[in-house]
Design a protein around this motif. Structure first.
Motif, short mmCIF file in Angstrom:
data_model
loop_
_atom_site.label_atom_id
_atom_site.label_comp_id
_atom_site.label_asym_id
_atom_site.label_seq_id
_atom_site.Cartn_x
_atom_site.Cartn_y
_atom_site.Cartn_z
N LYS A 78 0.82 -1.21 0.00
CA LYS A 78 0.00 0.00 0.00
C LYS A 78 0.86 1.26 0.00
O LYS A 78 0.52 2.24 -0.65
N SER A 79 1.96 1.22 0.73
CA SER A 79 2.81 2.42 0.77
C SER A 79 3.47 2.67 -0.59
O SER A 79 3.68 3.81 -0.97
N LEU A 80 3.80 1.60 -1.33
CA LEU A 80 4.36 1.76 -2.67
C LEU A 80 3.35 2.39 -3.61
O LEU A 80 3.68 3.29 -4.38
N ILE A 81 2.10 1.95 -3.53
CA ILE A 81 1.04 2.52 -4.37
C ILE A 81 0.82 3.99 -4.03
O ILE A 81 0.69 4.83 -4.91
N LYS A 82 0.82 4.31 -2.74
CA LYS A 82 0.66 5.71 -2.32
C LYS A 82 1.81 6.57 -2.83
O LYS A 82 1.61 7.69 -3.31
N THR A 83 3.03 6.05 -2.76
CA THR A 83 4.20 6.79 -3.23
C THR A 83 4.11 7.06 -4.72
O THR A 83 4.37 8.17 -5.18
N ILE A 84 3.73 6.05 -5.48
CA ILE A 84 3.60 6.22 -6.93
C ILE A 84 2.50 7.22 -7.25
O ILE A 84 2.66 8.09 -8.11
N PHE A 85 1.38 7.15 -6.54
CA PHE A 85 0.27 8.08 -6.76
C PHE A 85 0.71 9.52 -6.49
O PHE A 85 0.47 10.42 -7.30
N VAL A 144 0.87 12.61 -9.23
CA VAL A 144 0.10 13.83 -8.99
C VAL A 144 1.05 15.03 -8.97
O VAL A 144 0.78 16.06 -9.58
N GLY A 145 2.17 14.90 -8.30
CA GLY A 145 3.16 15.98 -8.26
C GLY A 145 3.73 16.28 -9.64
O GLY A 145 3.95 17.43 -10.00
#
Length: 131
Positions: A2-9, A13-14
């Motif tokens: 989940k943290s990897l997906i959040k980081t990629i997201f 976005v940035g």
């Protein structure tokens, strides 16, 4: 996972925000300002004191036109010798911009926390102010 997906997201976005911001045209304004200030703290009791400061700010080649006058008054709570919490009232007078006749008087409550520390004979002070 989940943290990897959040980081990629967050990365994408940035990245999108960066590409949208590059199309904006910049306007560069060069201003020369002078800020004069007098700041004072006075301890009244072991745990209380008063804060007073006054500012005069000018602009246009540093001194050609007044910009703003500010006065602050506050009560200081001395939690520890190196920790002070202050709250008070501020009044600010904004002079008219060049070519305009409008001025603005502002009334602002304000608070601040200041922390003083010493490292190997070097004294530092951090101030967080909300106005």
């Amino acid at each position: 996972m989940k943290s990897l997906i959040k980081t990629i997201f967050v990365f994408f976005v940035g990245l999108q925000m960066q590409t949208f911001g590059q199309n904006a045209k910049r306007e560069i304004v060069n201003e020369s300002k002078t800020f004069l200030a007098y700041l004072n703290q006075a301890r009244i009791t072991k745990h209380f004191g008063v804060w007073f400061d006054i500012h005069h700010r000018t602009t246009d080649n540093f001194v050609n036109r007044p910009l703003q006058d500010i006065g602050r008054l506050g009560v200081i709570f001395i939690a520890r010798e190196n920790l002070r919490i202050t709250a008070g009232y501020c009044i600010a007078y904004n002079y008219p911009s060049a070519g305009l006749n409008t001025s603005k008087l502002e009334h602002r409550p304000w608070q601040q926390i200041s922390l003083r520390q010493e490292y190997n004979g070097i004294q530092t002070s951090q101030v967080l102010r909300l106005e």
